[in-house]
Design a protein around this motif. Structure first.
Motif, PDB file in Angstrom:
ATOM      1  N   ALA A 402       3.223  -3.270  -2.289  1.00  0.00           N
ATOM      2  CA  ALA A 402       1.863  -3.613  -2.703  1.00  0.00           C
ATOM      3  C   ALA A 402       0.715  -3.184  -1.797  1.00  0.00           C
ATOM      4  O   ALA A 402      -0.090  -2.555  -2.043  1.00  0.00           O
ATOM      5  CB  ALA A 402       1.633  -5.134  -2.915  1.00  0.00           C
ATOM      6  N   MET A 406      -2.272  -0.285  -2.766  1.00  0.00           N
ATOM      7  CA  MET A 406      -3.628  -0.709  -2.637  1.00  0.00           C
ATOM      8  C   MET A 406      -4.091   0.172  -1.265  1.00  0.00           C
ATOM      9  O   MET A 406      -5.314   0.556  -1.414  1.00  0.00           O
ATOM     10  CB  MET A 406      -3.587  -2.236  -2.286  1.00  0.00           C
ATOM     11  N   PHE A 413      -6.789  -4.648  -6.001  1.00  0.00           N
ATOM     12  CA  PHE A 413      -5.725  -5.801  -6.079  1.00  0.00           C
ATOM     13  C   PHE A 413      -5.617  -6.383  -7.578  1.00  0.00           C
ATOM     14  O   PHE A 413      -4.298  -6.267  -8.119  1.00  0.00           O
ATOM     15  CB  PHE A 413      -6.026  -7.062  -5.404  1.00  0.00           C
ATOM     16  N   ASP A 414      -6.745  -6.152  -8.384  1.00  0.00           N
ATOM     17  CA  ASP A 414      -6.536  -6.724  -9.751  1.00  0.00           C
ATOM     18  C   ASP A 414      -5.917  -5.521 -10.771  1.00  0.00           C
ATOM     19  O   ASP A 414      -5.759  -5.726 -11.887  1.00  0.00           O
ATOM     20  CB  ASP A 414      -7.731  -7.313 -10.387  1.00  0.00           C
TER      21      ASP A 414
END
Length: 458
Positions: A402, A406, A413-414
């Motif tokens: 993650a 990112m 994030f979404d």
């Protein structure tokens, strides 16, 4: 650790507000022998997790010195799903969980068993027996055994393997260091979607408490069954139209009766610009894992599957089940439909029929449904799935992936979906517009000081 603390840990870890009635019944029981009868999709994994963890000897300061708990399930897919749940809970309880199943690397499994001793093993019967007989797994100190979907274990012909496993667990006829071991596991829980008329003698259910939720929570009350007439015997055009009509509601599983049919249907739907993934027993283990991850990650709108997917798959929010081919018998019919309306949710079941087909007596339609045969809209998935060629063996975690996606690829994030970390590979779902950025980042940046290759899964 008390039942209340364990229950709080389970609910907090899994993000649920409270246990349902069936899970509460298991929690309230103090029996060391339990038989839980409950339909597929009612939350049996959480129920037996309460039973399992509260009967282990857990320490907040040190891990287990021996294997204490065994969960035996009929399919590798079910083993993996149970493992994911127990591992997440176990991480909060200083409890190592290991999965053993056919198709996985035996060498990797052995290495996991030879490191820090697992407290809990989740396994298929054949692979579990293989480890026991080779001496890579010691079950002498097992205190808790859970047999999940026991009716399916018997249906798939694992009687001989189970009988041998229970000989080792009970010590019957087994001599070690001159001592004959006779003690049986102290705690046993058996789950089943159906009641059995006769239990094999190698399963000790003497004075077992039976918790029966097969009547109280019937799936029939939570699904609507619709007949979809097709003028064509092939039914493909009707299937595509039906999917376009209901795709906006949520994920769809299409059941067929043969592998060849699954491939033909999947190929047709792809040509119709419908986001689809294929799942059947002819795929190798990694292909099946990726297929399920793609569907579970919302990187495919439709799963076309044989009855391999009829049991053992716990996928949330499947809105519709479509029977492209009729179910062979009532049990298959029930288990197919159980993929939707999970636990207390509702779902739709559609049966595509041709006038020449016989409708089984156990199928009762609520109404007919006629999809718009003129619509030609594309059915797109919410995410795309990216394959990374590194996994747990390379010390990667979901957090590492993650962070890379990112920070290095600048994906919001979404826009990041489900992340799955396997032994030798990982999968990350991202919104379609960020796929290129993630792949480019893998070319120029390292993930946790490791060079990874990223590629889009078609």
């Amino acid at each position: 650790m008390g039942t209340k603390d364990i229950t709080n840990t389970i609910t907090k870890t899994l993000g649920i507000d409270r246990l349902n009635a069936m899970q509460e019944a298991v929690k309230a029981s103090r029996s060391h022998r339990l038989i839980l009868l409950s339909p597929t999709g009612t939350g049996k994994t959480i129920a037996f997790s309460v039973f399992l963890f509260r009967n282990l000897s857990l320490s907040a300061t040190s891990s287990s010195a021996s294997v204490q708990g065994l969960v035996i399930a009929p399919s590798r897919e079910l083993v993996r799903q149970i493992y994911d749940v127990l591992r997440a809970v176990g991480a909060r309880l200083n409890c190592k969980v290991t999965a053993l199943y056919g198709g996985n690397s035996f060498v990797d499994e052995t290495a996991s068993l030879q490191g820090a001793t697992p407290t809990i093993i989740v396994a298929t019967p054949g692979r579990l027996l293989d480890h026991i007989q080779r001496g890579t797994l010691d079950v002498d100190h097992v205190k808790v055994v859970v047999l999940d979907e026991y009716d399916k274990i018997l249906e798939l012909g694992f009687q001989d393997q189970m009988k041998q496993i229970f000989r080792y667990l009970s010590g019957t006829g087994i001599v070690k260091n001159g001592t004959k071991h006779l003690s049986r596991p102290e705690n046993l829980m058996v789950t089943s979607a159906t009641a059995l008329e006769e239990w094999p003698d190698f399963v000790d259910v003497t004075k077992a408490e039976i918790i029966n939720f097969t009547v109280e929570t019937p799936i029939e009350t939570r699904i609507r069954i619709m007949q979809v007439p097709s003028h064509s015997r092939d039914k493909l055009e009707t299937l595509a139209a039906l999917i376009r009509s209901v795709a906006s509601v949520g994920p769809i599983i299409v059941f067929v009766n043969h592998r060849e049919s699954a491939e033909r249907v999947s190929d047709f739907l792809k040509k119709q610009h419908i986001s689809v993934v294929l799942y059947h027993g002819g795929l190798d283990q990694q292909q099946r894992e990726i297929a399920l991850s793609k569907f579970h990650s919302r990187a495919a709108k439709v799963l076309v599957a044989t009855d391999l997917a009829g049991r053992g798959l716990d996928i949330d929010d499947v809105a519709s089940v479509i029977h492209y081919h009729p179910a062979g018998d009532k049990q298959i019919w029930t288990h197919r439909n159980g993929r939707t309306a999970r636990i207390n949710k509702t779902g739709q079941v559609y049966v595509i029929t041709h006038p020449d087909e016989d409708i089984p007596d156990f199928v009762n339609f609520e109404n007919e449904y006629y999809p718009d045969m003129t619509a030609s809209v594309k059915v797109k998935a919410e995410y795309e799935l990216i394959y990374l060629d590194k996994g747990k063996r390379d010390k990667l975690s979901r957090g590492d992936i993650a962070g890379f996606v990112m920070k290095k690829a600048n994906v919001p994030f979404d826009a990041v979906g489900k992340i799955t970390v396997g032994s030798h590979y990982s999968l990350v779902a991202v919104k379609p517009e960020y796929v290129e950025a993630v792949i480019e980042a893998s070319h120029s940046d390292k993930l946790k000081n490791t060079r990874v290759r990223a590629s889009l899964i078609d």
